[in-house]
Design an enzyme around this catalytic site. Structure first.
Site, PDB file in Angstrom:
ATOM      1  N   GLU A  16      -9.172  68.638 -16.776  1.00 17.66           N
ATOM      2  CA  GLU A  16      -9.161  67.653 -15.693  1.00 17.66           C
ATOM      3  C   GLU A  16      -9.341  68.394 -14.376  1.00 17.66           C
ATOM      4  O   GLU A  16     -10.417  68.392 -13.781  1.00 17.66           O
ATOM      5  CB  GLU A  16      -7.864  66.852 -15.710  1.00 17.66           C
ATOM      6  CG  GLU A  16      -7.777  65.799 -14.597  1.00 17.66           C
ATOM      7  CD  GLU A  16      -6.394  65.180 -14.478  1.00 17.66           C
ATOM      8  OE1 GLU A  16      -6.298  64.142 -13.808  1.00 17.66           O
ATOM      9  OE2 GLU A  16      -5.416  65.740 -15.009  1.00 17.66           O
TER      10      GLU A  16
ATOM     11  N   HIS B   8      -3.359  56.623 -23.179  1.00 14.15           N
ATOM     12  CA  HIS B   8      -2.982  57.542 -22.095  1.00 14.15           C
ATOM     13  C   HIS B   8      -2.566  56.763 -20.853  1.00 14.15           C
ATOM     14  O   HIS B   8      -3.403  56.347 -20.048  1.00 14.15           O
ATOM     15  CB  HIS B   8      -4.166  58.463 -21.763  1.00 14.15           C
ATOM     16  CG  HIS B   8      -3.839  59.527 -20.769  1.00 14.15           C
ATOM     17  ND1 HIS B   8      -3.858  60.867 -21.086  1.00 14.15           N
ATOM     18  CD2 HIS B   8      -3.485  59.474 -19.469  1.00 14.15           C
ATOM     19  CE1 HIS B   8      -3.527  61.583 -20.011  1.00 14.15           C
ATOM     20  NE2 HIS B   8      -3.305  60.750 -19.014  1.00 14.15           N
TER      21      HIS B   8
ATOM     22  N   HIS C  55       0.938  57.167 -18.129  1.00 17.31           N
ATOM     23  CA  HIS C  55       2.262  57.692 -17.794  1.00 17.31           C
ATOM     24  C   HIS C  55       3.144  56.524 -17.374  1.00 17.31           C
ATOM     25  O   HIS C  55       2.778  55.768 -16.464  1.00 17.31           O
ATOM     26  CB  HIS C  55       2.148  58.704 -16.656  1.00 17.31           C
ATOM     27  CG  HIS C  55       1.302  59.887 -17.011  1.00 17.31           C
ATOM     28  ND1 HIS C  55       1.837  61.072 -17.475  1.00 17.31           N
ATOM     29  CD2 HIS C  55      -0.048  60.063 -16.980  1.00 17.31           C
ATOM     30  CE1 HIS C  55       0.852  61.929 -17.712  1.00 17.31           C
ATOM     31  NE2 HIS C  55      -0.299  61.345 -17.414  1.00 17.31           N
TER      32      HIS C  55
ATOM     33  N   ASP D 246      -4.346  55.985 -17.145  1.00 15.11           N
ATOM     34  CA  ASP D 246      -3.627  57.139 -16.598  1.00 15.11           C
ATOM     35  C   ASP D 246      -2.408  56.724 -15.760  1.00 15.11           C
ATOM     36  O   ASP D 246      -1.293  56.687 -16.270  1.00 15.11           O
ATOM     37  CB  ASP D 246      -4.574  58.023 -15.796  1.00 15.11           C
ATOM     38  CG  ASP D 246      -4.084  59.448 -15.639  1.00 15.11           C
ATOM     39  OD1 ASP D 246      -3.059  59.799 -16.249  1.00 15.11           O
ATOM     40  OD2 ASP D 246      -4.733  60.227 -14.917  1.00 15.11           O
TER      41      ASP D 246
ATOM     42  N   HIS E 165      -2.846  67.640 -21.899  1.00 17.16           N
ATOM     43  CA  HIS E 165      -3.697  67.526 -20.725  1.00 17.16           C
ATOM     44  C   HIS E 165      -4.516  68.808 -20.582  1.00 17.16           C
ATOM     45  O   HIS E 165      -3.957  69.903 -20.510  1.00 17.16           O
ATOM     46  CB  HIS E 165      -2.854  67.334 -19.463  1.00 17.16           C
ATOM     47  CG  HIS E 165      -2.359  65.936 -19.271  1.00 17.16           C
ATOM     48  ND1 HIS E 165      -1.510  65.309 -20.151  1.00 17.16           N
ATOM     49  CD2 HIS E 165      -2.603  65.030 -18.266  1.00 17.16           C
ATOM     50  CE1 HIS E 165      -1.248  64.090 -19.720  1.00 17.16           C
ATOM     51  NE2 HIS E 165      -1.884  63.890 -18.574  1.00 17.16           N
TER      52      HIS E 165
END
Length: 322
Positions: free
Chosen positions: A192, A11, A13, A270, A189
């Site tokens: 969160e 994970h 981005h 992340d 996702h």
């Protein structure tokens, strides 16, 4: 010592992996003023909305295939230098379209960077196409349809990111059905910024093998038990969770509780420079602040490889490197 452990990441981005130094170099290349989102060598934001703004401004500094090849190669090389053997990059064809680059050129540039890093360091990399939730169901379906119609050997999964507080999971089910028809691994996702109900909806409606974050499941003991029973893998990002104030401290983070309840968990960064972290730091946090042994951390890495969206021959090779 976690510095000596092999590492894997499910994970991250890709635009969120841009170091401030690389962003400043790109800004200089294109004559962009960065004062409002980079100050004193760090990204500037104060909440999730302003984080997305800083993220988008940074993404806007990458405008052609060569830029994206540089980004992917740079990040994966940095990972390899700290013992990482595998990484999945979350990518956004929506962004490519919005800047006029085109999704095919975007993917081609990233793929060139992935392959260059592998040739140089041996690290394996794959890409996960992501739809942006806050752009609505039609755009998320567009991203899934793009992946279906434009298969690429390094694009192996589908995700939905963006503002979790917008829309219902049910609104996006068709996009995941399209992605599943394309043979892509499914993650989403959830859990969160929204509570346990977000994780439950994702499991009920999308049926993913993995969930990006998922940590708010801790609010519902029955859901935690279900995650453990079904073997759903959580892509946990402690540094991100603390930076975004999902939890107040690493000591109060639920990674240990989820792990001890039998949930399959992994460590991830992340958007690392935005959250003043890195994959190596996430491993160190697990060791020094959360009390995980090297053996337990190794098991999380093994879980990541077992849950990776790769062909079985690659998985077997990666497991042999642990």
């Amino acid at each position: 010592m976690t510095a000596e452990l092999k590492k894997a990441e499910l994970h991250c981005h890709v635009e969120g992996a841009v170091s401030p130094a690389l962003a400043l170099a790109q800004a200089k290349k294109y004559g962009v003023d960065t004062w409002h989102f980079i100050e004193d060598g760090s990204y500037v934001w104060k909440d999730f909305t302003s984080f997305l703004h800083a993220y988008d401004r940074t993404a806007g500094l990458f405008r052609n295939e060569e830029d994206y090849a540089l980004l992917a190669e740079t990040y994966l090389t940095e990972l390899a230098e700290v013992g990482t053997i595998y990484s999945e990059l979350i990518i956004s064809p929506d962004h490519a379209e919005s800047i006029g680059l085109g999704a095919n050129d975007y993917v081609a540039g990233l793929a060139a960077g992935v392959e260059a890093a592998r040739a140089k360091t041996g690290i394996e990399g794959r890409m996960i196409v992501s739809g942006l939730r806050h752009k609505g169901p039609e755009r998320v379906e567009w991203a899934a349809t793009y992946a279906l119609r434009n298969p690429h050997p390094l694009v192996t999964g589908f995700n939905m990111a963006g503002e979790e507080r917008m829309g219902r999971v049910a609104d996006f089910v068709r996009a995941f059905e399209i992605a599943r028809d394309a043979g892509l691994g499914i993650t989403i996702h959830a859990g969160e910024l929204v509570g346990a109900e977000s994780v439950r909806d994702a499991m009920d409606l999308v049926r993913p093998s993995r969930i990006s974050h998922g940590v708010r499941a801790i609010e519902d003991p029955a859901l935690v038990e279900r995650l453990a029973e079904e073997g759903t893998v959580l892509e946990v990002c402690p540094g991100s969770n603390i930076a975004l104030k999902v939890f107040p401290s690493f000591e109060g983070h639920p990674l240990r509780a989820l792990h001890d309840a039998g949930v399959r968990v992994t460590l991830n960064s992340d958007d690392p420079p935005f959250f003043h972290t890195s994959l190596a730091r996430e491993y160190e946090i697990a060791s020094t602040m959360m009390g995980f042994s090297d053996r337990e951390i190794d098991a999380m890495t093994r879980t990541a490889i077992e849950a990776a969206f790769v062909d079985e021959a690659t998985r077997t090779l990666l497991l042999s490197r642990l």
